[in-house]
Design an enzyme around this catalytic site. Structure first.
Site, PDB file in Angstrom:
ATOM      1  N   GLU A  65      -4.849  -3.171  -1.249  1.00 59.65           N
ATOM      2  CA  GLU A  65      -3.536  -2.871  -0.681  1.00 59.65           C
ATOM      3  C   GLU A  65      -3.185  -1.427  -1.009  1.00 59.65           C
ATOM      4  OE1 GLU A  65      -0.594  -5.462  -2.274  1.00 59.65           O
ATOM      5  OE2 GLU A  65      -1.602  -7.319  -1.637  1.00 59.65           O
ATOM      6  N   ASN A  66      -2.399  -0.804  -0.142  1.00 57.57           N
ATOM      7  CA  ASN A  66      -1.848   0.493  -0.498  1.00 57.57           C
ATOM      8  C   ASN A  66      -0.539   0.285  -1.240  1.00 57.57           C
ATOM      9  OD1 ASN A  66      -1.121  -0.468   2.150  1.00 57.57           O
ATOM     10  ND2 ASN A  66       0.052   1.414   2.458  1.00 57.57           N
ATOM     11  N   ALA A  67      -0.300   1.100  -2.264  1.00 56.73           N
ATOM     12  CA  ALA A  67       0.896   0.938  -3.098  1.00 56.73           C
ATOM     13  C   ALA A  67       2.119   1.587  -2.475  1.00 56.73           C
ATOM     14  CB  ALA A  67       0.647   1.522  -4.491  1.00 56.73           C
ATOM     15  N   LEU A  68       1.901   2.675  -1.732  1.00 56.14           N
ATOM     16  CA  LEU A  68       2.991   3.412  -1.104  1.00 56.14           C
ATOM     17  C   LEU A  68       2.763   3.472   0.396  1.00 56.14           C
ATOM     18  CD1 LEU A  68       3.203   6.396  -3.638  1.00 56.14           C
ATOM     19  CD2 LEU A  68       4.573   4.299  -3.640  1.00 56.14           C
TER      20      LEU A  68
ATOM     21  N   LYS B 262      -3.173 -11.089  -7.379  1.00 46.24           N
ATOM     22  CA  LYS B 262      -2.999  -9.647  -7.278  1.00 46.24           C
ATOM     23  C   LYS B 262      -3.203  -8.999  -8.644  1.00 46.24           C
ATOM     24  CE  LYS B 262       0.225  -9.363  -3.371  1.00 46.24           C
ATOM     25  NZ  LYS B 262       1.461  -8.686  -2.887  1.00 46.24           N
TER      26      LYS B 262
ATOM     27  N   ARG C 280       3.746  -1.094   5.030  1.00 53.74           N
ATOM     28  CA  ARG C 280       4.304  -2.378   5.399  1.00 53.74           C
ATOM     29  C   ARG C 280       4.857  -2.255   6.792  1.00 53.74           C
ATOM     30  NH1 ARG C 280       6.601  -6.003   2.106  1.00 53.74           N
ATOM     31  NH2 ARG C 280       6.508  -4.612   0.293  1.00 53.74           N
TER      32      ARG C 280
ATOM     33  N   GLU D 217       2.042  -9.782  -9.328  1.00 57.48           N
ATOM     34  CA  GLU D 217       0.775  -9.332  -9.920  1.00 57.48           C
ATOM     35  C   GLU D 217       0.505 -10.002 -11.255  1.00 57.48           C
ATOM     36  OE1 GLU D 217       0.958  -4.804  -8.044  1.00 57.48           O
ATOM     37  OE2 GLU D 217       1.843  -5.212 -10.001  1.00 57.48           O
TER      38      GLU D 217
ATOM     39  N   ASP E 159       5.681 -12.910   1.999  1.00 50.67           N
ATOM     40  CA  ASP E 159       6.106 -13.499   0.731  1.00 50.67           C
ATOM     41  C   ASP E 159       6.818 -14.813   0.997  1.00 50.67           C
ATOM     42  OD1 ASP E 159       5.696 -11.439  -1.590  1.00 50.67           O
ATOM     43  OD2 ASP E 159       6.496 -10.241   0.069  1.00 50.67           O
TER      44      ASP E 159
ATOM     45  N   ASP F 227      11.146  -1.903  -3.233  1.00 54.36           N
ATOM     46  CA  ASP F 227      11.996  -3.070  -3.002  1.00 54.36           C
ATOM     47  C   ASP F 227      13.345  -2.620  -2.446  1.00 54.36           C
ATOM     48  OD1 ASP F 227       9.964  -4.515  -4.053  1.00 54.36           O
ATOM     49  OD2 ASP F 227      11.057  -5.320  -5.770  1.00 54.36           O
TER      50      ASP F 227
ATOM     51  N   THR G 279      -4.082  -3.120  -5.748  1.00 51.76           N
ATOM     52  CA  THR G 279      -3.196  -2.155  -5.105  1.00 51.76           C
ATOM     53  C   THR G 279      -3.643  -0.721  -5.387  1.00 51.76           C
ATOM     54  OG1 THR G 279      -1.730  -2.205  -7.034  1.00 51.76           O
ATOM     55  CG2 THR G 279      -1.206  -3.688  -5.217  1.00 51.76           C
TER      56      THR G 279
END
Length: 557
Positions: free
Chosen positions: A485-488, A400, A522, A265, A133, A181, A447
């Site tokens: 992307e994976n969300a979790l 996104k 991540r 997004e 980011d 976050d 995602t």
């Protein structure tokens, strides 16, 4: 034969005009070519200096320019498209942090030595690149137009030396209010100060609650940011980033992903979990009550002959935590979303979001085209005397899309509607988004690729797999590259198998992967605690067995 006042025949005059037009076209074409050549020459000079500073201990680096139709062998050698889905890894949100030195806050890399060691491990495991980011609230924090990309340049240098690519996300939102976050990074102070005097620059719900996570699309073209519009501020930020990182474009920086809303997004902040207003699987709320959006709604309602429709969103759409059957607007049987008024409002609400994406992408892609010439190659002499050649790739522009999968199996798809995606059982709301992306040759990042329908609560009528399948079909129909992307953050076998299946799937489309790239969430302690599972997963994604993993190269260009 007719003669004009100057004694010249009309046929001769027409011939001279045609010749003049041809000369003008030729001159314009020559000017364009010289401009392109100047751009490429300048870019080659910057690239040469960057490579020479990076690889000072290696043999000299040479930069070669050639036309796109020339040197087919070299061009093919640079692409290396093996049909596999490349894996990028998201870096921690606070990879770049603000450090106080003598009362001045500057962006710095957090724990650079540890970060470099982590990048080496990722490269050795077979990871293609990382995602980071680039925070608006970090880089342009102190004053409008004053940018500091030093920490990101240090990161790009690390990535280059480790042979990793970088997906740079232009994060025009705040961190701290979304799932996962663990840091608090607000918008720039000077933007928040504008918001104190003009609160309508922020999204607003029916209760008047302002959301300072990002700016409302309603003020896109309003000069509210010290004489600049938000779209101009976004463009200037991207332009400054590309200028600062010019020596890394195309061989390290592979994509510029443009933030278009909360969490980066393209959606409305309809489910704000961070402040407790929303909890899963609530339908969320429409975010159309700032003065700019209300004024636009008022005008659109007048245009269709129903001024009474222009006072706000549906009065019976419930609140953040409601289920569809608890509302009048989203009710499965009698929902007013199916009425003429419902269609008018949802079309308006969705169109504004797509127009927002269109405006920002039009501005950004123009800057990217100007500063990222693709017809260029990097040639490096390796230690064994051999040469390695890589053609600079086109720097892609991406966005996104949120994986709003709850209530997907219901008639209204309420969660998607409040987020701005006019997608219902009777209407495909993503095709218009893909059509917009096609105009800009942009990439879509989706995602929730790790989620399976069977893992979701039955009453919430979730279908992350159904949503992904719809997006894959629509992306293929419009020729849009779709990344995932994976969300979790998960490392269990079920999640990793689902990610692999989502990436490669049935491979029915000309034997190509369904996804063009996977970004894994991540990098952090949890990843290294589950390293064996992650490393094995990367090997499978690279379509090889773990024992065949290639050793790390010290230098890759």
């Amino acid at each position: 034969m007719m003669i004009d006042n100057q004694g010249e025949s009309s046929s001769d005059g027409g011939k001279r005009k045609r010749e003049k037009r041809r000369r003008d076209v030729k001159r314009q074409s020559s000017l364009q070519k010289s401009g392109v050549l100047w751009n490429r020459t300048r870019h080659a000079s910057v690239l040469r200096k960057t490579c020479e500073s990076l690889f000072a201990s290696c043999e000299p680096v040479s930069i070669e320019l050639f036309e796109q139709h020339e040197n087919e062998e070299r061009e093919g050698a640079g692409r290396g498209d093996t049909g596999k889905v490349p894996v990028y890894v998201m870096l921690p949100l606070d990879t770049v942090w603000r450090q106080e030195v003598g009362g001045v806050y500057n962006p710095v890399l957090k724990t650079p030595k540890a970060l470099n060691e982590c990048l080496q491990r990722l490269k050795a495991a077979g990871v293609t690149g990382v995602m980071v980011d680039v925070w608006w609230g970090m880089v342009e924090a102190d004053a409008p137009g004053k940018y500091n990309f030093d920490a990101y340049l240090e990161l790009l240098r690390m990535a280059a030396l480790n042979g990793l690519k970088v997906q740079a996300v232009m994060s025009f939102h705040a961190a701290g209010g979304n799932v996962g976050d663990n840091v608090n990074i607000p918008l720039p102070d000077w933007v928040l100060q504008v918001g104190e005097e003009q609160p309508d620059i922020f999204y607003t719900d029916a209760s008047g609650c302002r959301n300072p996570e990002c700016l409302s699309l309603g003020c896109d073209n309003e000069a509210v940011l010290h004489g600049r519009t938000p779209v101009e501020a976004y463009r200037d930020f991207v332009k400054a980033f590309l200028s600062a990182t010019e020596g890394y474009l195309g061989w390290v920086v592979s994509e510029v992903t443009v933030g278009l809303g909360p969490a980066g997004e393209m959606r409305y902040p309809s489910y704000p979990e961070g402040d407790g207003r929303w909890r899963f699987p609530g339908i969320g709320e429409f975010q159309c009550y700032d003065a700019y959006m209300l004024e636009d709604l008022k005008e659109k309602a007048k245009e269709v002959g129903h001024p009474e429709w222009g006072h706000g969103g549906p009065h019976d759409s419930g609140n953040y935590t409601k289920c569809p059957w608890e509302t009048g607007f989203f009710h499965p049987q009698s929902g007013s979303y199916k009425t003429e008024y419902g269609d008018f409002f949802l079309q308006w609400y969705s169109d504004l979001l797509i127009d927002h994406g269109d405006r920002v992408l039009a501005s950004v892609t123009e800057v990217v085209r100007e500063q990222c010439p693709p017809e260029m190659a990097v040639e490096c002499l390796l230690g064994d005397g051999s040469k390695k050649v890589r053609q600079l790739e086109e720097v892609k522009v991406g966005i996104k899309l949120a994986g709003v999968h709850w209530w997907y199996k219901s008639g209204s798809h309420a969660g998607e509607l409040t987020a701005g995606y006019y997608n219902t059982r009777q209407r495909n709301g993503y095709r218009s988004i893909m059509k917009m992306l096609k105009r800009h040759n942009a990439v879509a990042n989706f995602t929730a690729v790790e989620m399976r329908d069977c893992e979701q609560p039955e009453y919430a009528k979730c279908s992350p797999q159904g949503l992904l399948a719809q997006l894959q079909e629509d992306a293929v129909a419009f020729g849009i590259p779709l990344s995932g992307e994976n969300a979790l953050q998960r490392y269990d076998k079920f999640a990793l198998d689902q990610i692999e299946h989502a990436s490669y799937g049935e491979e029915t489309i000309e034997n190509c992967p369904q996804l063009k790239r996977l970004t894994f969430l991540r990098m952090g302690q949890s990843m290294f605690d589950n390293w064996d599972a992650f490393e094995s997963f990367i090997a499978r994604m690279n379509r090889r067995v773990p024992d065949d993993a290639a050793p790390i190269n010290n230098v890759a260009v």
